[in-house]
Design an enzyme around this catalytic site. Structure first.
Site, PDB file in Angstrom:
ATOM      1  N   LYS A  83      44.359 -30.148  28.035  1.00  0.00           N
ATOM      2  CA  LYS A  83      43.972 -29.302  28.876  1.00  0.00           C
ATOM      3  C   LYS A  83      44.043 -29.670  30.273  1.00  0.00           C
ATOM      4  O   LYS A  83      43.894 -30.755  30.503  1.00  0.00           O
ATOM      5  CB  LYS A  83      42.296 -29.156  28.504  1.00  0.00           C
ATOM      6  CG  LYS A  83      42.049 -28.323  27.248  1.00  0.00           C
ATOM      7  CD  LYS A  83      40.337 -28.288  27.050  1.00  0.00           C
ATOM      8  CE  LYS A  83      40.456 -27.682  25.728  1.00  0.00           C
ATOM      9  NZ  LYS A  83      38.972 -27.187  25.852  1.00  0.00           N
TER      10      LYS A  83
ATOM     11  N   GLY B  16      38.651 -22.512  31.364  1.00  0.00           N
ATOM     12  CA  GLY B  16      39.368 -20.975  31.099  1.00  0.00           C
ATOM     13  C   GLY B  16      40.822 -20.862  30.282  1.00  0.00           C
ATOM     14  O   GLY B  16      41.136 -19.967  30.165  1.00  0.00           O
TER      15      GLY B  16
ATOM     16  N   TYR C  29      41.386 -31.012  18.645  1.00  0.00           N
ATOM     17  CA  TYR C  29      41.452 -29.358  18.622  1.00  0.00           C
ATOM     18  C   TYR C  29      40.525 -29.063  17.428  1.00  0.00           C
ATOM     19  O   TYR C  29      40.550 -29.451  16.262  1.00  0.00           O
ATOM     20  CB  TYR C  29      42.738 -28.954  18.330  1.00  0.00           C
ATOM     21  CG  TYR C  29      42.922 -27.394  18.003  1.00  0.00           C
ATOM     22  CD1 TYR C  29      42.679 -26.579  19.101  1.00  0.00           C
ATOM     23  CD2 TYR C  29      43.276 -26.887  16.722  1.00  0.00           C
ATOM     24  CE1 TYR C  29      42.830 -25.220  18.918  1.00  0.00           C
ATOM     25  CE2 TYR C  29      43.361 -25.626  16.539  1.00  0.00           C
ATOM     26  CZ  TYR C  29      42.985 -24.747  17.569  1.00  0.00           C
ATOM     27  OH  TYR C  29      43.197 -23.457  17.575  1.00  0.00           O
TER      28      TYR C  29
ATOM     29  N   HIS D 149      32.219 -19.830  20.566  1.00  0.00           N
ATOM     30  CA  HIS D 149      32.088 -19.911  21.827  1.00  0.00           C
ATOM     31  C   HIS D 149      30.649 -19.431  22.201  1.00  0.00           C
ATOM     32  O   HIS D 149      30.517 -18.422  22.309  1.00  0.00           O
ATOM     33  CB  HIS D 149      33.190 -19.532  22.506  1.00  0.00           C
ATOM     34  CG  HIS D 149      33.004 -19.409  24.162  1.00  0.00           C
ATOM     35  ND1 HIS D 149      33.995 -19.769  25.188  1.00  0.00           N
ATOM     36  CD2 HIS D 149      31.923 -19.316  25.007  1.00  0.00           C
ATOM     37  CE1 HIS D 149      33.353 -19.787  26.320  1.00  0.00           C
ATOM     38  NE2 HIS D 149      32.154 -19.656  26.149  1.00  0.00           N
TER      39      HIS D 149
ATOM     40  N   LYS E 173      37.201 -12.736  28.197  1.00  0.00           N
ATOM     41  CA  LYS E 173      35.995 -12.229  27.245  1.00  0.00           C
ATOM     42  C   LYS E 173      36.222 -10.802  27.340  1.00  0.00           C
ATOM     43  O   LYS E 173      36.422 -10.271  28.134  1.00  0.00           O
ATOM     44  CB  LYS E 173      34.728 -12.783  27.696  1.00  0.00           C
ATOM     45  CG  LYS E 173      34.567 -14.209  27.483  1.00  0.00           C
ATOM     46  CD  LYS E 173      33.364 -14.604  28.249  1.00  0.00           C
ATOM     47  CE  LYS E 173      33.114 -16.180  28.133  1.00  0.00           C
ATOM     48  NZ  LYS E 173      32.384 -16.812  29.258  1.00  0.00           N
TER      49      LYS E 173
ATOM     50  N   GLU F 230      28.736 -24.032  28.471  1.00  0.00           N
ATOM     51  CA  GLU F 230      29.501 -23.603  27.458  1.00  0.00           C
ATOM     52  C   GLU F 230      29.451 -24.660  26.341  1.00  0.00           C
ATOM     53  O   GLU F 230      29.973 -25.855  26.399  1.00  0.00           O
ATOM     54  CB  GLU F 230      30.992 -23.392  27.750  1.00  0.00           C
ATOM     55  CG  GLU F 230      31.012 -22.310  28.739  1.00  0.00           C
ATOM     56  CD  GLU F 230      32.307 -21.917  29.123  1.00  0.00           C
ATOM     57  OE1 GLU F 230      32.316 -20.905  29.743  1.00  0.00           O
ATOM     58  OE2 GLU F 230      33.570 -22.533  28.673  1.00  0.00           O
TER      59      GLU F 230
ATOM     60  N   GLU G 285      32.240 -27.133  28.823  1.00  0.00           N
ATOM     61  CA  GLU G 285      32.197 -27.168  30.144  1.00  0.00           C
ATOM     62  C   GLU G 285      31.100 -26.389  30.882  1.00  0.00           C
ATOM     63  O   GLU G 285      30.214 -25.729  30.005  1.00  0.00           O
ATOM     64  CB  GLU G 285      33.684 -26.287  30.781  1.00  0.00           C
ATOM     65  CG  GLU G 285      33.838 -25.178  30.326  1.00  0.00           C
ATOM     66  CD  GLU G 285      35.481 -24.723  30.999  1.00  0.00           C
ATOM     67  OE1 GLU G 285      35.546 -23.614  31.821  1.00  0.00           O
ATOM     68  OE2 GLU G 285      36.242 -25.268  30.254  1.00  0.00           O
TER      69      GLU G 285
ATOM     70  N   ARG H 217      27.889 -21.107  38.288  1.00  0.00           N
ATOM     71  CA  ARG H 217      27.926 -19.638  38.979  1.00  0.00           C
ATOM     72  C   ARG H 217      26.948 -18.586  38.138  1.00  0.00           C
ATOM     73  O   ARG H 217      26.730 -19.046  36.993  1.00  0.00           O
ATOM     74  CB  ARG H 217      29.292 -19.041  39.329  1.00  0.00           C
ATOM     75  CG  ARG H 217      30.065 -18.854  37.912  1.00  0.00           C
ATOM     76  CD  ARG H 217      31.255 -18.119  38.311  1.00  0.00           C
ATOM     77  NE  ARG H 217      31.722 -17.923  36.839  1.00  0.00           N
ATOM     78  CZ  ARG H 217      32.408 -18.400  35.921  1.00  0.00           C
ATOM     79  NH1 ARG H 217      32.990 -19.646  36.626  1.00  0.00           N
ATOM     80  NH2 ARG H 217      32.772 -18.046  34.879  1.00  0.00           N
TER      81      ARG H 217
ATOM     82  N   ARG I 107      33.174  -5.137  28.133  1.00  0.00           N
ATOM     83  CA  ARG I 107      33.744  -5.099  29.517  1.00  0.00           C
ATOM     84  C   ARG I 107      34.891  -4.110  29.616  1.00  0.00           C
ATOM     85  O   ARG I 107      35.694  -4.079  28.720  1.00  0.00           O
ATOM     86  CB  ARG I 107      34.554  -6.590  29.719  1.00  0.00           C
ATOM     87  CG  ARG I 107      33.552  -7.770  29.848  1.00  0.00           C
ATOM     88  CD  ARG I 107      34.325  -9.009  30.315  1.00  0.00           C
ATOM     89  NE  ARG I 107      33.264 -10.116  30.330  1.00  0.00           N
ATOM     90  CZ  ARG I 107      33.720 -11.328  30.851  1.00  0.00           C
ATOM     91  NH1 ARG I 107      34.760 -11.078  31.405  1.00  0.00           N
ATOM     92  NH2 ARG I 107      33.085 -12.406  30.821  1.00  0.00           N
TER      93      ARG I 107
END
Ligand code: MV4
Length: 500
Positions: free
Chosen positions: A158, A164, A202, A208, A237, A275, A288, A292, A338
């Site tokens: 990563k 993300g 992994y 999530h 998402k 998260e 993570e 915000r 969304r």
């Protein structure tokens, strides 16, 4: 309390923030680019100032220009929304140096959590479980390989500067390791201007699940339960819900505690999200922290009843948190879809153009957070998300039924959107059953797209049939506009002839 706040953002999140400000009696200042001269957030604000050309690097990301507008307009605080400058350490410091309040965490907390290896190191000093992996970015390939062997393949490489999923790479074996590290470093370098990468074990088929937290300037930290975010497509998402159908109360409490501990460990202030990945044995690991307000925050608002933006503003103004942990209750169930200006049948290519027709769903338990109107043009300059549909009901099944109903009412004409794609997910038996993990989309991609194709054809058929019927009624003289006092419409005579 502040009298005036500048919102350094656009689109639905700018409107979302302005709405809470207005409810709190705070004046709002908008900033806009060339492409947004008549955008909804501009028309909604009390004052609006032009800050530059359409590309965001020259407008919504222009620190100096935004600060200049804040000072000249007399704004006492800046709300960055999400994206753009919301997680920019330099901007947060510059705002504070100018004597203006940054509505967000201290620059130091943004910095710690923004660097994913620094965040892992900081978390290893707490009791919160962290995904097994390296503490430092890889600098010695041989040493990194021996760590990877110790963790056991498959491992994930990563980006330290990212998050993300960008620059992420699965490595199945020692033979593929060196090559994958090189590729991940190049990809991260071009995406984030930072080629440092690290290794994680992994996890197979994780969930999530993220926790909303609130921390004030006086050391009070609470969590507002979780959002299940496992329905993603290429780390983007699609649908979020709360409560998570996967976790039970005892686990929820432990994870909530871990989220609070995470916030404390970096001296967090404001609204934040921690998260976690949860594996099939229901072991959870810190992944993570997002420093915000998040896109999916309304899901939490709908089940807890709190206004997260109002809480952010009160915290920034120095108030003591008015909510205690024991007061936080989750009621019913909320789901968010969304809606993107993307063509799901063309590999989700962005769709631009004019919104010629618009019908936004409403009714009980139905909320749409957007910034669109009929006649407006969707340009290619910014994020293609048009808004979010959030539905609430007393239980999961009713919330999903409500969401399905609302998606059927939803119509945006002139551009392609993901409305029907969301419907395909909401209707999917595996999603309905609540037993899904982060592999949902890749696993059911084909059936989702078949469903999508079928519903698009159905929409066309219904439109065609309606048109045909309409024509026939007119030619037979039974159309309502042709009825007169002497010749009332059938509807009227049927009503009058009805026994009561
Ligand atoms: C993982 C993982 C398995 N193991 N980390 C993808 C986006 C980024 N935020 C984290 N992601 C993942 N990290 C470890 N150690 C699996 C994913 C992942 C994923 C996460 C959330 C939602 C959908 C996903 C789809 C594939 C992989």
């Amino acid at each position: 309390m502040f009298k005036k706040i500048l919102i350094a953002n656009r689109g639905e999140i700018a409107l979302r923030v302005m709405r809470s400000c207005r409810e709190m009696g705070i004046e709002v200042v908008a900033v806009y680019s060339d492409a947004d001269r008549t955008a909804p957030h501009v028309l909604f604000a009390d004052e609006a100032y032009h800050i530059g050309p359409a590309p965001s690097t020259e407008s919504y990301l222009n620190h100096a220009k935004i600060l200049e507008v804040a000072q000249s307009s007399g704004a006492e605080a800046i709300h960055p929304g999400y994206g753009f400058l919301s997680e920019n350490t330099d901007f947060a410091s510059e705002v504070e140096k100018a004597g203006i309040t940054f509505i967000g965490p201290p620059a130091e907390a943004i910095k710690t959590m923004g660097d994913k290896t620094m965040a892992r190191q900081s978390m290893l000093r707490t009791d919160v479980p962290v995904v097994p992996g390296t503490e430092e970015p890889i600098d010695d390939l041989e040493q990194a390989l021996s760590i990877a062997k110790r963790i056991g393949f498959p491992v994930l490489i990563k980006a330290a500067g990212g998050g993300g999923g960008k620059g992420m790479r699965i490595v199945e074996s020692a033979e593929a390791f060196n090559d994958a590290v090189g590729k991940a470093q190049r990809e991260s370098g071009s995406a984030f201007g930072d080629d440092r990468v690290y290794i994680e074990k992994y996890l197979e088929k994780p969930h999530h699940i993220e926790f909303q937290i609130l921390a004030d300037q006086h050391g009070n930290v609470i969590h507002l339960n979780e959002r299940e975010c496992s329905i993603q497509r290429r780390y983007q998402k699609v649908i979020e819900e709360s409560p998570s159908p996967f976790i039970h109360d005892e686990l929820r409490q432990r994870m909530g505690q871990a989220a609070v501990e995470t916030a404390r460990s970096c001296h967090y202030v404001g609204a934040g999200t921690v998260e976690f990945l949860v594996d099939k044995h229901k072991q959870f690991y810190f992944l993570e922290m997002n420093t915000r307000l998040q896109v999916e925050h309304p899901v939490t608002e709908m089940v807890t009843g709190y206004d997260l933006v109002a809480e952010q503003i009160r915290i920034a103004a120095g108030e003591v948190l008015s909510i205690s942990q024991s007061q936080v209750q989750s009621m019913g169930h909320a789901v968010e879809c969304r809606i993107y200006a993307e063509d799901a049948s063309q590999d989700f290519a962005p769709s631009t153009g004019n919104i010629v027709m618009l019908q936004i769903p409403d009714g009980a338990g139905t909320r749409f957070d957007g910034a669109i109107r009929q006649g407006m043009t969707i340009t290619p300059y910014y994020d293609p998300m048009l808004g979010k549909l959030i539905c609430w009901a007393s239980d999961r099944e009713s919330a999903l039924n409500r969401c399905e109903r609302a998606l059927r009412e939803f119509y945006i004409g002139g551009i392609e959107t993901t409305i029907q794609f969301c419907r395909a997910v909401i209707d999917h038996p595996q999603f309905r059953s609540g037993t899904y993990d982060t592999h949902f989309y890749s696993l059911y991609k084909d059936s989702l797209h078949d469903q999508l194709k079928a519903s698009n054809e159905e929409t066309l058929l219904v439109a065609g049939a309606t048109l045909y019927h309409h024509q026939k009624r007119i030619s037979h003289g039974t159309h309502s506009s042709e009825s007169t006092v002497e010749n009332p419409s059938k509807w009227r005579s049927n009503q009058q002839g009805r026994k009561t």
